[in-house]
Scaffold this motif. Structure first.
Motif, PDB file in Angstrom:
ATOM      1  N   LEU A   1      55.444 -13.261  16.457  1.00 59.89           N
ATOM      2  CA  LEU A   1      56.337 -14.399  16.670  1.00 59.89           C
ATOM      3  C   LEU A   1      57.379 -14.145  17.760  1.00 59.89           C
ATOM      4  N   ALA A   2      57.370 -12.938  18.331  1.00 60.91           N
ATOM      5  CA  ALA A   2      58.393 -12.567  19.310  1.00 60.91           C
ATOM      6  C   ALA A   2      58.496 -13.542  20.483  1.00 60.91           C
ATOM      7  N   PRO A   3      57.376 -13.957  21.108  1.00 58.72           N
ATOM      8  CA  PRO A   3      57.505 -14.908  22.228  1.00 58.72           C
ATOM      9  C   PRO A   3      58.189 -16.207  21.826  1.00 58.72           C
ATOM     10  N   ASP A   4      57.857 -16.704  20.630  1.00 64.81           N
ATOM     11  CA  ASP A   4      58.492 -17.935  20.153  1.00 64.81           C
ATOM     12  C   ASP A   4      59.978 -17.716  19.878  1.00 64.81           C
ATOM     13  N   TYR A   5      60.316 -16.546  19.346  1.00 66.83           N
ATOM     14  CA  TYR A   5      61.715 -16.218  19.030  1.00 66.83           C
ATOM     15  C   TYR A   5      62.566 -16.219  20.301  1.00 66.83           C
ATOM     16  N   PHE A   6      62.114 -15.512  21.319  1.00 69.44           N
ATOM     17  CA  PHE A   6      62.896 -15.431  22.553  1.00 69.44           C
ATOM     18  C   PHE A   6      62.883 -16.753  23.319  1.00 69.44           C
TER      19      PHE A   6
ATOM     20  N   TRP B   1      62.787 -19.678  21.884  1.00 71.10           N
ATOM     21  CA  TRP B   1      63.722 -20.523  21.126  1.00 71.10           C
ATOM     22  C   TRP B   1      65.165 -20.249  21.537  1.00 71.10           C
ATOM     23  N   LEU B   2      65.511 -18.979  21.698  1.00 71.50           N
ATOM     24  CA  LEU B   2      66.873 -18.625  22.088  1.00 71.50           C
ATOM     25  C   LEU B   2      67.210 -19.134  23.490  1.00 71.50           C
ATOM     26  N   LYS B   3      66.198 -19.204  24.360  1.00 74.19           N
ATOM     27  CA  LYS B   3      66.437 -19.646  25.740  1.00 74.19           C
ATOM     28  C   LYS B   3      66.296 -21.154  25.915  1.00 74.19           C
ATOM     29  N   SER B   4      65.812 -21.858  24.875  1.00 72.33           N
ATOM     30  CA  SER B   4      65.554 -23.293  25.008  1.00 72.33           C
ATOM     31  C   SER B   4      66.857 -24.073  25.080  1.00 72.33           C
ATOM     32  N   TYR B   5      66.865 -25.142  25.892  1.00 72.00           N
ATOM     33  CA  TYR B   5      68.054 -25.972  26.074  1.00 72.00           C
ATOM     34  C   TYR B   5      68.038 -27.136  25.093  1.00 72.00           C
ATOM     35  N   HIS B   6      69.223 -27.447  24.572  1.00 72.53           N
ATOM     36  CA  HIS B   6      69.371 -28.579  23.664  1.00 72.53           C
ATOM     37  C   HIS B   6      70.620 -29.361  24.061  1.00 72.53           C
ATOM     38  N   VAL B   7      70.539 -30.663  23.960  1.00 74.54           N
ATOM     39  CA  VAL B   7      71.594 -31.555  24.426  1.00 74.54           C
ATOM     40  C   VAL B   7      72.344 -32.137  23.232  1.00 74.54           C
TER      41      VAL B   7
END
Length: 415
Positions: A35-40, A42-48
């Protein structure tokens, strides 16, 4: 009442240590799983976040750092104000030793880190990272091994940690809040002043406190300075005096309402977001990189030397007193415990080395903080457990006159 509130704070923050530990372990497991790729990502994903014309767009990592952690600093600010006005910090004599110990606990790690930066080449800008103590983890460990120890040690640790947090907040404000946009910053200060004046003249309902904090937070984000500073400033305007109509203190109500959210949501989320280190491909040279070593040894050696040395010196010079009924071995155990710098050290690490959560610098910061905190926690646990058995196994004399110096009798000496 002050004692009850302090005990409630200790229980809540100590209990949150379990949630923090579980969140940190979960982050390490996920970061080293499929799940590591999804974890990192998610942390880098932008939310408005958009409310009418108000619009903010940040990554999940930044929302946690600047958004949720503002609640953490608000709670710390409320606790600081209460202790200064009504609690342990209101007594200058009780204040002197932990304050000086906290200052020593900042000078010691900085000196160790800077010395190592000169000898092994650790990046100079990382020196503030080992200066902070994690209140929740430290109290949780003390709760596990401190049964039977004098209650004054808990108050000493809490007071020291609060002053330590105040120093860390001041450092954040000075070192990591440059390049401010002055228009929203002045507006935020104006709101704080207006709120402080209004709070002492009229009763302000809880929804308006929430709205006021949200507005100050938003203006702070626009200004470009760390939200930690204005969060603590906002805490300073919350009234401590009980209202006439219901005899309730707004400050104590806020502390009571926010502590569980802070302890069981904000801090665990921060730990989950910041403790994830992917060990795959990690080389031995990176695990013992100069930044890792400097942070770890700054926390482990710098904290214990600075805290214990300053506490001993304050007692020797008669400007402070050893915690009532406590031995110097027990004070040394608490000094070791101050090397647990998890939450605040990681937070400062993010500010000192801005960039992606999986960047080489961030990985080394996490390794150093985790390594130094584990060393400090294990050593403190052993010392305090031993000191507790010694304390319980010896006959105790009546309470000594603990006014002073390093040669003052131990509580069981009977001298």
């Amino acid at each position: 009442m002050a004692r009850k509130l302090t005990i409630d704070f200790l229980r809540t923050e100590a209990a949150s240590g379990t949630a923090l530990a579980l969140a940190a372990v979960a982050a390490l497991v996920v970061a080293n799983s499929p799940l590591a790729p999804d974890y990192f990502a998610w942390l880098k994903s932008y939310h408005v976040l958009q409310i009418g014309p108000i619009r903010l767009e940040e990554t999940i990592s930044d929302w946690i750092k600047e958004g949720l952690m503002a609640i953490f600093f608000l709670v710390v600010g409320l606790e600081i104000k209460y202790e200064v006005m009504r609690g342990e910090l209101s007594d200058p004599r009780k204040l002197a030793t932990p304050v000086l110990a906290a200052l020593g606990g900042m000078v010691g790690p900085a000196a160790v880190y800077l010395a190592l930066s000169q000898t092994i080449g650790a990046p100079h800008q990382g020196w503030p990272i080992p200066l902070a103590t994690d209140i929740a983890f430290a109290l949780a460990i003390f709760g596990f091994v401190g049964k039977g120890l004098p209650s004054s040690l808990r108050v000493f640790l809490l007071t020291l940690a609060i002053v330590d947090d105040l120093g860390a907040i001041a450092l954040i404000a000075v070192l990591f809040s440059d390049g401010a946009n002055w228009t929203p910053l002045i507006a935020a200060v104006g709101l704080l002043i207006a709120g402080g004046v209004a709070a002492h003249k009229i009763r302000i309902a809880a929804p308006f406190w929430v709205l006021g904090f949200a507005l100050v937070w938003y203006l702070t984000v626009l200004s470009g300075i760390s939200t930690s500073l204005t969060a603590v400033a906002f805490a300073m305007i919350v009234p401590i005096t009980a209202r006439r109509e219901d005899h309730q203190s707004p400050l104590k109500e806020a502390m009571h309402d926010l502590h569980p959210w802070n302890a069981f949501l904000v801090l665990p989320l921060f730990a989950f977001a910041k403790a994830g280190v992917a060990f795959g491909g990690l080389s031995l040279s990176q695990a013992f990189a100069p930044l890792v070593v400097a942070i770890a040894l700054g926390l482990f050696f710098g904290k214990q030397i600075g805290v214990f040395g300053a506490a001993w010196l304050a007692s020797a010079l008669k400007i402070g007193a050893r915690p009532t009924g406590a031995s110097w071995l027990q004070v040394y155990g608490v000094s070791l415990l101050c090397g647990v710098g998890f939450t605040m050290s990681l937070f400062i690490g993010v500010l000192a080395f801005p960039g992606a959560v999986d960047s080489p610098e961030q990985i080394e910061v996490k390794l150093g903080v985790i390594g130094g905190s584990i060393l400090s926690a294990v050593a403190a646990g052993l010392v305090l457990a031993f000191a507790g058995r010694e304390w319980q196994g010896r006959p105790r004399a009546s309470a000594p006159d603990d006014t002073g110096g390093p040669d003052a009798p131990l509580p069981w000496d009977g001298r």
